[in-house]
Motif scaffolding. Sequence first.
Motif, mmCIF file in Angstrom:
data_model
loop_
_atom_site.group_PDB
_atom_site.id
_atom_site.type_symbol
_atom_site.label_atom_id
_atom_site.label_comp_id
_atom_site.label_asym_id
_atom_site.label_seq_id
_atom_site.Cartn_x
_atom_site.Cartn_y
_atom_site.Cartn_z
ATOM 1 N N PRO A 347 -5.704 -15.403 47.067
ATOM 2 C CA PRO A 347 -5.228 -15.807 45.719
ATOM 3 C C PRO A 347 -4.136 -16.812 45.894
ATOM 4 O O PRO A 347 -3.502 -17.222 47.069
ATOM 5 N N LEU A 348 -3.756 -17.304 44.821
ATOM 6 C CA LEU A 348 -2.694 -18.538 44.671
ATOM 7 C C LEU A 348 -1.430 -17.898 44.684
ATOM 8 O O LEU A 348 -0.998 -16.873 44.561
ATOM 9 N N GLY A 353 6.807 -9.934 43.027
ATOM 10 C CA GLY A 353 6.737 -8.993 41.952
ATOM 11 C C GLY A 353 6.035 -9.529 40.406
ATOM 12 O O GLY A 353 6.094 -8.796 39.643
ATOM 13 N N THR A 354 5.322 -10.670 40.694
ATOM 14 C CA THR A 354 4.287 -11.017 39.442
ATOM 15 C C THR A 354 3.520 -9.789 39.011
ATOM 16 O O THR A 354 2.556 -9.348 39.910
ATOM 17 N N PRO A 355 3.608 -9.002 37.870
ATOM 18 C CA PRO A 355 2.734 -7.886 37.769
ATOM 19 C C PRO A 355 1.165 -8.493 37.568
ATOM 20 O O PRO A 355 0.846 -9.632 37.101
ATOM 21 N N CYS A 356 0.275 -7.533 38.071
ATOM 22 C CA CYS A 356 -1.085 -7.863 37.826
ATOM 23 C C CYS A 356 -1.888 -7.245 36.687
ATOM 24 O O CYS A 356 -3.190 -7.460 36.688
ATOM 25 N N GLY A 357 -1.231 -6.401 35.852
ATOM 26 C CA GLY A 357 -1.942 -5.916 34.695
ATOM 27 C C GLY A 357 -2.276 -4.531 34.854
ATOM 28 O O GLY A 357 -2.245 -3.851 35.895
ATOM 29 N N HIS A 362 -4.768 0.878 42.082
ATOM 30 C CA HIS A 362 -4.049 1.558 43.329
ATOM 31 C C HIS A 362 -2.584 1.744 42.801
ATOM 32 O O HIS A 362 -2.082 2.724 42.976
ATOM 33 N N TRP A 363 -2.044 0.675 42.281
ATOM 34 C CA TRP A 363 -0.746 0.622 41.629
ATOM 35 C C TRP A 363 -0.620 0.242 40.323
ATOM 36 O O TRP A 363 -0.408 -1.041 40.004
ATOM 37 N N PRO A 364 -0.609 1.153 39.162
ATOM 38 C CA PRO A 364 -0.807 0.806 37.849
ATOM 39 C C PRO A 364 0.588 0.227 37.591
ATOM 40 O O PRO A 364 1.579 0.549 38.156
ATOM 41 N N ALA A 383 2.390 -5.662 41.547
ATOM 42 C CA ALA A 383 2.136 -6.691 41.837
ATOM 43 C C ALA A 383 1.644 -6.907 43.387
ATOM 44 O O ALA A 383 1.586 -5.834 44.107
ATOM 45 N N ILE A 384 0.933 -8.090 43.833
ATOM 46 C CA ILE A 384 0.201 -8.387 45.236
ATOM 47 C C ILE A 384 1.624 -8.878 46.170
ATOM 48 O O ILE A 384 2.342 -9.456 45.591
ATOM 49 N N SER A 385 1.903 -8.150 47.161
ATOM 50 C CA SER A 385 3.056 -8.276 47.925
ATOM 51 C C SER A 385 2.676 -9.753 48.583
ATOM 52 O O SER A 385 1.700 -10.114 49.050
#
Length: 671
Positions: A347-348, A353-357, A362-364, A383-385
Amino acid sequence: MMTNYDDYGVPVGAYREPESLTHQAFRVARAFVLYRLKPRIQQIRDGKWSWRRSISLGKIIIAVWFITLYWGERKVFNSSIDSCRWEAWEKWDSNANPHRLVFIADPQLVDPHTYPGRPWPLNTLTVKHTDLYLRRTYSRIQKVLYPDSVILLGDLFDGGREWSTPTTKSPEAQYRKYGDSFWLKEYDRFGRIFFGHWGDGGMLPRLGQPGRKIISSIPGNHDLGFGKGIQIGVRRRFNAYFDDGNRIDIIGNHTFVSIDSVSLSALGQENADSMKEIWEPTMEFLDGAKNQKQRFVQRTLREQQGLSPNLPYAHEMIEAHQLAKAALPHFSEQVTEFPTILLTHVPLYREPGTPCGPLREHWPPSQPPKGQTEPPEKDDRNAISVSGGYQYQNVLHREVTKDIAEKVGDIQYAFSGDDHDYCEVVHRAYPSGGGGIREITVKSISWAMGVRHPGVLLVSLWNPVDAHGNRLEKDSTEPTLQTHLCLLPDQLGTFIRYATLFGITIFSLVGRAALVASGRIITTQLNDNPLLPLTEHASSAENEKAGLSSQPQATFKDSISSNSSTSSERANLQVRSTNARTRSVSPVSGYGLPPAQGNYGNYTYPLVQHAGYYGPPDEDKKEMKVWGSVSTAKQKPKKKGFALFIQELRNSLFLVATIVFPWYFWLIWHG
C-alpha cells in the motif's frame, strides 16, 4: 428323448456356471425387499407402524450430519458467491455494457514456510484444505460471476523467496534444502488452481468485450522479498514464469499501471546506491510511464476503429547520410488519456493512524467520542500500522510514494494487497487525477491469512469514448468505476461447527449407551435380527410326529408332488440315512451309488441327481440352521453392564461413521 451322460454318470448340461456377482446382488436385494421392506409396508397398511419405532437417535444424528456437511461444503460457497452477482450492485444505465474485473490478493499458498513448527499430519491437512478452499471459491467465481479479467495483487506463494536458485541460497538455513524443483512444484500447484480453473465458466468473451484476461505478474514480498532482501536470481525466476512486474494494460478504457513495488522499496533503504540493480528497472519504467500511457491509449483507440494498432512504416529509400535524422513513425495526434489506475502489492504511504473504514474486519472503527457522529480522523486501531520488519514493510516510504504519483501522473484509483484485510483511504497529499487517489487494499482470498471472512474485490468499469478518447457520457464528472467487496465463507467457523456437532454426537451416543446398559432403554442387540430368516432342522422325533421317515424313500414322483404341497410341508426337509454315505473305492461301479429302488416309471436319471441331505450326527442336529421358519437354536448370552455399554457405543459410532464419512469425502472429492 434320450439323455446323454458323461464318464462319471452325470447328465450332460445338468450344471451351469456359477451366478455372477450382479445376479447375486440382485438376489440379496430381492430378499431385502421381501423380508424387510415388504413387511414394513404391510405394517403401515395395517396401521401397526409408528414413527416412534422407526426413528432412532443414530438416524437423527446421521440426518443432522448430512445437512450440516452439505451446508458447510456446498451451500455456504454457493450462497456467498451468488450474493455478489454483478446485477445486484451495479448502478449503470440500462444500456451500459461494463467490463467486469476481479481483484485477488494474497493467496499465499501454504507451504513449509507458513507453519514451520506444525507437525504432520496437521500441516498436510492445512495445505489440502486451504487449496480446496481456493479452488472452490475461484471456480465458483468463474462459473457464477464469469469476470472479463482477473488480476492478482502479489504474494502468490508464502515461501517463494526462500526457495534457492542455481545462483542463490535462502538466507535462512532451515529452507536451503528447498530448491528450484520445489519451486516448480509450487508453481504447478498454483497453476492447477488459478490457471486450470480459469475456463470453468467458459472461454469466450462476453458480448461487446474484446476478450478475457488474467494477470498474475505483480510480485509480493513473499514472492521476491522486500527491498535489499531481494535476490536477483529469485526475481529472474519469478519474472520468467509470471512476466515482468512492471507493465501497462488497457482494460475497459482504463489504463492500469502495475509496478514492482517490493523492488522499488530498496530505493528508500540505507545504501540504496549499492542496490541499484534491484530498484533501477522499476525506476526506468516509471520514468517512461507517461509516454507509454499515451501510446497505449492511441493504439487502443485505433483498434476500436478497426485500424492497425501501430502506424505503418514508410516504404521509401533512405540515403546513408540521412540515417541520423530518420525516425520511426510515431503518433503526432494527442488524445485524451483514460483514467489511470495504479496496481501495487505494498500500500501507499499514509500518516500513522489513518482510518481504513467500516469494512475492515479485524479492527473495526473505534466509537466516536460522545456528542460526535463523524469517525475520528486518527484511529490507530482501525488503521494499517506504519511499520516494517524482516522482509516486509506495511506501507511504502513517503518519498517512494511521491515519486510514483508524480511519474505515473493523473492517478485516480490505486489497488493494493499485502495487509490481508480491507482498507479504503483517499490520498490527498500526492498528485492525482483530481480529488485525490482513492486506494483500496484488497482482502486476502485465503482463510489461513488471519481473517475469518476472506474476500475478493469486484470492479465494474464503464467508460465509453469517441475516436479521440473523450467521454460520451453527458455528465463527465460521474465515476467510471464501481467496486464491491465480495465476502467468502468463514471456513474456520465451519470447522468450529463441525467440532461442536462432533462433541454433541459423542455425548448423545455415550448417553444412549449408558441408558441401554442400565436397562432404561430396551434394544435388540446385534445379530438378533438378520437380513433373512433362519431355521434349524427338525429332530428325528419331530419328523416322526410329522409322519416322515428317516429312510431314503424319496422318489421322483414324490419330489414332484412336494412342489405343490403347503408352506408348512415345504418347511420340513427329508433326511437320508447315514448308511447311504458310504462310497465304493472304484468308480467303475458308479462311485458306490446304491441301486435304484422302487418303481420310477420311465425316469432313467441316476440316483445321484436326487441325493438327499445326509446331515450331521444326531447330537449336532439341534444346532443346525437352514432356511425356513423361526429359529430356536442356541444363542450367545446377551451382554450386560459395562460390556453392553461398550458394545452399544461401538456399534452406534460405527453406524454413524460408515455413513457420514463417505458422504463427507464425496463432497470433498467432488468439490
